[in-house]
Write a protein that holds these residues in place. Structure first.
Motif, mmCIF file in Angstrom:
data_model
loop_
_atom_site.group_PDB
_atom_site.id
_atom_site.type_symbol
_atom_site.label_atom_id
_atom_site.label_comp_id
_atom_site.label_asym_id
_atom_site.label_seq_id
_atom_site.Cartn_x
_atom_site.Cartn_y
_atom_site.Cartn_z
ATOM 1 N N THR A 126 5.745 -8.667 -4.640
ATOM 2 C CA THR A 126 6.725 -7.630 -4.371
ATOM 3 C C THR A 126 8.126 -8.225 -4.265
ATOM 4 O OG1 THR A 126 7.312 -5.823 -2.877
ATOM 5 C CG2 THR A 126 6.438 -7.827 -1.883
ATOM 6 N N PRO A 173 2.252 -1.081 8.360
ATOM 7 C CA PRO A 173 2.879 -0.469 7.170
ATOM 8 C C PRO A 173 4.362 -0.800 7.104
ATOM 9 C CG PRO A 173 1.415 1.090 8.249
ATOM 10 C CD PRO A 173 1.500 -0.103 9.157
ATOM 11 N N ASP A 177 2.162 -9.722 0.426
ATOM 12 C CA ASP A 177 2.284 -9.390 -0.991
ATOM 13 C C ASP A 177 3.233 -10.392 -1.638
ATOM 14 O OD1 ASP A 177 2.396 -8.266 -3.485
ATOM 15 O OD2 ASP A 177 2.659 -6.210 -2.785
ATOM 16 N N ALA A 210 6.307 4.666 -3.796
ATOM 17 C CA ALA A 210 4.851 4.499 -3.701
ATOM 18 C C ALA A 210 4.486 3.034 -3.475
ATOM 19 C CB ALA A 210 4.188 5.024 -4.971
ATOM 20 N N HIS A 211 5.166 2.146 -4.179
ATOM 21 C CA HIS A 211 4.903 0.718 -3.981
ATOM 22 C C HIS A 211 5.285 0.274 -2.573
ATOM 23 C CE1 HIS A 211 4.929 -3.604 -4.535
ATOM 24 N NE2 HIS A 211 6.214 -3.638 -4.227
ATOM 25 N N THR A 212 6.425 0.754 -2.080
ATOM 26 C CA THR A 212 6.856 0.378 -0.741
ATOM 27 C C THR A 212 5.893 0.894 0.319
ATOM 28 O OG1 THR A 212 9.142 0.503 -1.547
ATOM 29 C CG2 THR A 212 8.825 0.340 0.825
ATOM 30 N N CYS A 213 5.345 2.089 0.109
ATOM 31 C CA CYS A 213 4.374 2.631 1.065
ATOM 32 C C CYS A 213 3.076 1.828 1.086
ATOM 33 C CB CYS A 213 4.070 4.092 0.735
ATOM 34 S SG CYS A 213 5.432 5.232 1.039
ATOM 35 N N SER A 214 2.754 1.175 -0.013
ATOM 36 C CA SER A 214 1.500 0.418 -0.083
ATOM 37 C C SER A 214 1.606 -0.970 0.538
ATOM 38 C CB SER A 214 1.060 0.269 -1.542
ATOM 39 O OG SER A 214 1.988 -0.524 -2.274
ATOM 40 N N ILE A 215 2.813 -1.420 0.843
ATOM 41 C CA ILE A 215 3.000 -2.770 1.375
ATOM 42 C C ILE A 215 2.699 -2.784 2.868
ATOM 43 C CG2 ILE A 215 4.657 -4.635 1.720
ATOM 44 C CD1 ILE A 215 6.146 -3.658 -0.712
ATOM 45 N N ARG A 216 2.107 -3.865 3.304
ATOM 46 C CA ARG A 216 1.872 -4.097 4.727
ATOM 47 C C ARG A 216 2.360 -5.479 5.100
ATOM 48 N NH1 ARG A 216 -1.646 -0.880 7.697
ATOM 49 N NH2 ARG A 216 -2.452 0.901 6.555
#
Length: 548
Positions: free
Chosen positions: A260, A481, A257, A470-476
């Motif tokens: 981010t 994860p 990402d 929510a944004h942090t959970c979507s990052i890989r």
């Protein structure tokens, strides 16, 4: 109209000339060397632009026939002691054989020098111009023989390099006191000293069409996930850049990402930290000329852990990790909570404290948000000035500037004493975050949270935290994860997160990062060649006979 048409024609001609030049350059680089040594020297001088650091040493050797030899190297990239002792001295001395055995042809002399005279570990044949120029600018010493269409590349790299010193950004009270340097060979050797296993594989490649920077991919075979390794190689091969100046270039190209604020690739300057992460199944990327390798995949909690945690007792290390997480929350939410309480929710403040804060703010001409913003920006200016100025002066400027400006601002009635305390406490808390990437991200997020608090109070802070989580959970990070092992929830991996359990309880590697060999005991694979079927039967019959 005609002028526009002429410009278009001229542009097309320039493009055609550029293409012809590039094709000619590629063709010339792929051409083989000439047997005329003067022609080769003219071509080398032309391509390098008669560079002042190109050293050309001509001499003759052999009897009864004198053969012209030319030694080439770049001043500063080659080790002159190695050249003098293992190349020049041996070539310019007389042969230790009879005159009838003396090489009379240039190709015979080429073979004789390569096989009998050069006391070096790395020697290679050079047949084309592309390989010759790359070997020359890489620090090798080149030998040309008149009448021979090949050259000898001697591994005599050297020059001035920085010595191994203590880590500057990751100091530790206990543990090793050494950090990586700018030499790729030295860095890989420091990792091998800690993982003395043939399963530690080092794959090298060159990135950057012009710079041709050496890059090494290091992993432990049998522990690393093959899918992760394949993904890393694919992303590196997709890089199409002219220059790779450091690991930061690779980091921006291969991260998941780009937009981010969170760092998705872990960096460190400690060899023990790299060795520990490799044993967990991660991959390390080293770049020549950069003392900071990349470790991937990275997780959020990893940026609150230090190598020193594994040299301390487990209870002390757990306390320090918890302290860092609390300091992170203070750094992120300290000024925003103060703004929200003062501006929107004064009823939540105890009455004696509210009276004291109101008395301090009496006569302050700015709203609390502007007041906090002024103090934050002032502190950022002091921090940047302390980093950019010489170290002895920078420390004095930071300390004296903070004291003088803070005291003067309070006495002038620009800011309140409470605001100075909040900003100073937030700054001190930010220093406990061990990794710079997480610190920088928290500094930027703190400004966003302050804006939300000034607009909506605690509701704005709550909304910002929801969006941030929510944004942090979507990052890989390379398929892992970012909030592992908290989201997804993996209770078994909590033993080495905020709390570090004793070493005997850390018997398994992280589940999502390592899927090949989770247990930390035993060999990663059977070393050596696999036994044949006949050998297996013979061994089985021997065991049966011994049992009988």
């Amino acid at each position: 109209m005609n002028s526009a048409w002429d410009r278009l024609i001229n542009k097309r001609k320039r493009q055609e000339q550029t293409l012809q030049y590039e094709e000619t350059e590629i063709t010339s680089n792929e051409q083989e060397l000439s047997s005329n040594i003067n022609e080769n020297l003219t071509n080398i001088r032309t391509v390098l632009g008669n560079s002042g650091d190109l050293i050309i040493r001509e001499f003759k050797m052999g009897k009864p026939f004198l053969h012209k030899i030319v030694l080439l190297y770049i001043n500063g990239l080659a080790d002159k002691e190695i050249q003098g002792s293992f190349i020049m001295e041996r070539l310019m001395s007389n042969f230790n054989h009879t005159e009838s055995d003396d090489p009379q042809q240039p190709h015979q002399l080429f073979v004789y020098i390569k096989e009998n005279m050069l006391a070096l570990g790395g020697i290679e044949d050079i047949t084309n111009w592309n390989k010759l120029f790359f070997s020359l600018v890489s620090g090798q010493t080149i030998l040309l023989i008149d009448g021979c269409d090949r050259a000898i590349g001697c591994a005599a790299q050297g020059g001035e390099l920085r010595a191994i010193t203590e880590p500057t950004t990751e100091p530790a009270v206990r543990g090793p006191k050494e950090s990586f340097v700018e030499s790729l060979i030295t860095n890989t050797a420091m990792v091998r000293r800690r993982i003395k296993s043939p399963n530690l594989w080092v794959e090298t490649m060159r990135l950057g069409k012009i710079t041709q920077t050496d890059v090494a991919i290091i992993y432990v075979k049998g522990i690393v996930n093959d899918k992760l390794l394949k993904e890393v190689k694919e992303r590196l091969n997709k890089m199409e850049v002219d220059e790779v100046t450091g690991s930061n270039t690779i980091e921006e190209w291969i991260n998941d990402d780009t937009w981010t604020l969170w760092p998705t690739i872990f960096i460190t300057e400690r060899p023990d930290a790299v060795a520990g992460n490799l044993m967990e199944g991660r991959v390390a990327i080293f770049v020549d000329g950069t003392p900071v390798p990349l470790l991937l995949p990275a997780t959020w909690i990893q940026f609150f852990q230090t190598a020193e945690d594994y040299y301390l007792r487990w209870n002390v290390a757990s306390f320090l990790r918890s302290l860092r997480v609390v300091a992170f929350l203070i750094t992120l939410l300290g000024p925003s909570l103060f703004i929200a309480f003062i501006s929107f929710h004064p009823e939540l403040i105890p009455t004696p404290l509210l009276v004291s804060l109101s008395a301090q703010r009496h006569g302050i001409p700015f709203p609390v948000f502007i007041e906090a913003l002024l103090m934050e920006m002032t502190f950022e200016f002091l921090r940047e000035a302390g980093v950019r100025m010489p170290r002895p002066i920078g420390q004095a400027v930071s300390i004296v500037g903070a004291l003088v400006l803070g005291q003067a601002a309070v006495q002038a009635g620009i800011v309140s004493s409470a605001m100075v305390i909040v900003v100073a406490g937030t700054a001190i808390a930010s220093f406990t975050i061990p990794h710079v990437g997480m610190t920088d991200a928290t500094r930027l997020l703190r400004l966003i949270m302050m804006m939300l608090a000034a607009s909506f109070g605690l509701y704005g802070i709550g909304l910002g935290l929801i969006v941030l989580v929510a944004h942090t959970c979507s990052i890989r990070s390379f398929g892992i994860p970012y909030l592992t092992p908290f989201a997804p929830l993996i209770i078994s991996d909590w033993k080495d997160t905020i709390v570090r359990f004793p070493k005997p309880f850390l018997s398994k590697r992280p589940r999502l990062i390592n899927q090949m060999k989770r247990k930390r005991v035993g060999n990663t694979q059977n070393l050596g060649p696999s036994p044949r079927e006949g050998q297996i039967k013979d061994n089985k019959s021997k065991r049966d006979s011994n049992e009988t």
